[in-house]
Design an enzyme around this catalytic site. Structure first.
Site: not given
Length: 470
Positions: A96, A98, A202, A229, A270, A291, A399
């Site tokens: 993961h 971003d 995600e 999420h 999540h 993650h 992450d």
């Protein structure tokens, strides 16, 4: 000047040892995880600077040569070389990152204007990811998240824009990146010396309650979808919101079934405990937690309980450990909650850390030192996950660029992975187990997901829409 024999003795005495959760991390001069050679160098150089004069060049050359030999002969240097060899053979596949959202938010989605061939930590709006640091971190595969906020309007349109950002950053750097959708793709791309680039959606809110959208994401190269999420959906619950289904609705089970059919990995980061258990009961293929860390080590809702770690192991899946300090350390999490409350009280943003923080937070940080989170802290989560789920069921999901520039000491960017592997090697992990952690385990999951999809190839698509989600 300090005698060489004394410098060696101090350097040996100050060598960091493996730590466990809650234990102090031995350091010399407030620097963690220094090698023997580095500690010895600092001792001697420090003593040189304290002298009234400078020794002759011959003395400096002699000392430099001695320090080089000492560093090369030290156990830490040998361990570092061993880790380098492992990661050269089995590069890191991180679950993961971003970067796509950060390019959108911090750099106006101007993908081609962000030069990833240089150190992006030095940009006015710094990033945790760039090509030199990916190379230094021995990253061979990266799942790029196409995150959008859980309450974002135009969810499908925004997701397509995020997918476009990932595809553009890959196309803009063809010598470094290549898109991948299968385990075989990753292996081939790694052998070519490039970084396999995969896409992860995600959050289930991004399909807008339509399995047709899910199928089109897969056609665009999406490898996994996180079921939720930060907000619960009509068909699945988030770990950080009130439940709406207490597991999975009928439509939620159809989402999992269709993901199995089209070869998309089910990601259970999540989600709530009940939804995670329901997803594990519904799926025919292994899952990942792209993650997430261990709740027994740091009690955060986003982390995974021992019962569910065990269940993911039984499913054949992989938990990819997160590097966000809030999920690694209860002490850091409490510090951050207090810091955020203070920031709100004085009207400044709390999501900036370090020297670039607003002035009131710089002062607050000075009065309330940040708790130490290190590679050893991450290793505690890796080891606990491996103990409960098994060493075949743990991976890495840093992450980065989704954690406000934070991270453990020495692990605030994608170059830091070798520190974690060195810490685990120091704790007795074999080369084979390190290779499973770096990428072997997630490759096995991908191959099994592909095999399940192949077995379902004769089935028609699930034709379902969740009207309440739209």
């Amino acid at each position: 000047m300090i005698p060489i024999s004394r410098a060696i003795a101090i350097a040996v005495e100050s060598r960091p040892s493996a730590s466990r959760a809650g234990s102090a991390i031995p350091v010399y001069n407030s620097e963690p995880l220094l090698t023997f050679g580095e500690r010895l160098t600092r001792l001697v150089v420090r003593e040189h600077l304290l002298q009234d004069g400078v020794d002759a060049m011959g003395d400096q050359d002699m000392i430099a040569a001695f320090l080089l030999l000492a560093a090369q002969a030290s156990p830490d240097a040998a361990l570092s070389r061993r880790v380098e060899r492992v990661l050269e053979r089995s590069p890191v596949i991180d679950g993961h990152n971003d970067l796509a959202w950060e390019i959108r938010e911090l750099h106006d989605a101007k993908v081609e204007a962000v030069d990833l061939s240089v150190d992006t930590a030095r940009l006015p709006n710094p990033l945790q990811t760039d090509i030199p640091r990916l190379r230094k971190g021995h990253v061979g595969g990266q799942f790029w998240s196409v995150y959008i906020p859980a309450d974002a309007p135009r969810a499908v349109e925004m997701t397509l824009e995020e997918i476009d950002i990932v595809r553009r950053l890959v196309a803009a750097n063809p010598a470094a990146f290549e898109l991948a959708t299968t385990a075989a793709d990753i292996r081939r791309i790694e052998k070519s010396g490039r970084i396999a680039s995969l896409i992860g959606v995600e959050g289930g809110h991004q399909i807008d309650g339509r399995l047709s959208v899910l199928r089109q994401y897969r056609a665009l190269g999406v490898a996994y979808m996180t079921l939720t999420h930060g907000k619960s959906l009509n068909w699945a619950d988030s770990s950080t919101d009130a439940p709406r289904t207490n597991g999975l609705s009928d439509f939620g089970r159809q989402v999992v079934a269709e993901m199995n059919r089209i070869g998309m990995i089910v990601d259970v980061s999540h989600v709530s405990d009940a939804t995670m258990a329901a997803a594990l009961a519904a799926t025919k293929a292994p899952v990942i937690a792209s993650h997430s860390s261990a709740r027994a080590i740091a009690d955060a809702p986003r982390n995974i309980s021992d019962d569910l770690l065990r269940a993911i192991g039984a499913n054949g899946g992989v938990v990819m450990v997160n590097f966000y300090p809030s999920f690694l350390s209860s002490e850091w999490r409490a510090w951050d909650v207090a810091r955020s409350a203070y920031a709100k009280s004085v009207g400044v943003p709390a999501n900036v850390y370090g020297a670039k923080s607003p002035a009131p937070l710089v002062a607050w940080d000075a009065a309330h030192p940040e708790p130490r989170v290190t590679a050893a802290t991450v290793a505690d989560h890796v080891e606990h996950t491996a103990k409960i789920a098994g060493r075949d069921h743990v991976g890495i999901g840093g992450d980065f660029d989704g954690i406000q520039g934070t991270g453990p000491i020495g692990l605030k960017g994608v170059d830091g992975y070798p520190l974690l592997f060195a810490e685990l090697a120091r704790r007795g992990w074999s080369d084979g187990d390190l290779a499973k952690l770096s990428g072997g385990n997630v490759l096995r999951v991908m191959e099994r997901v592909e095999a399940v999809a192949k077995g379902m190839a004769g089935m028609p698509p699930f034709d379902a829409t969740d009207v309440a989600s739209r």
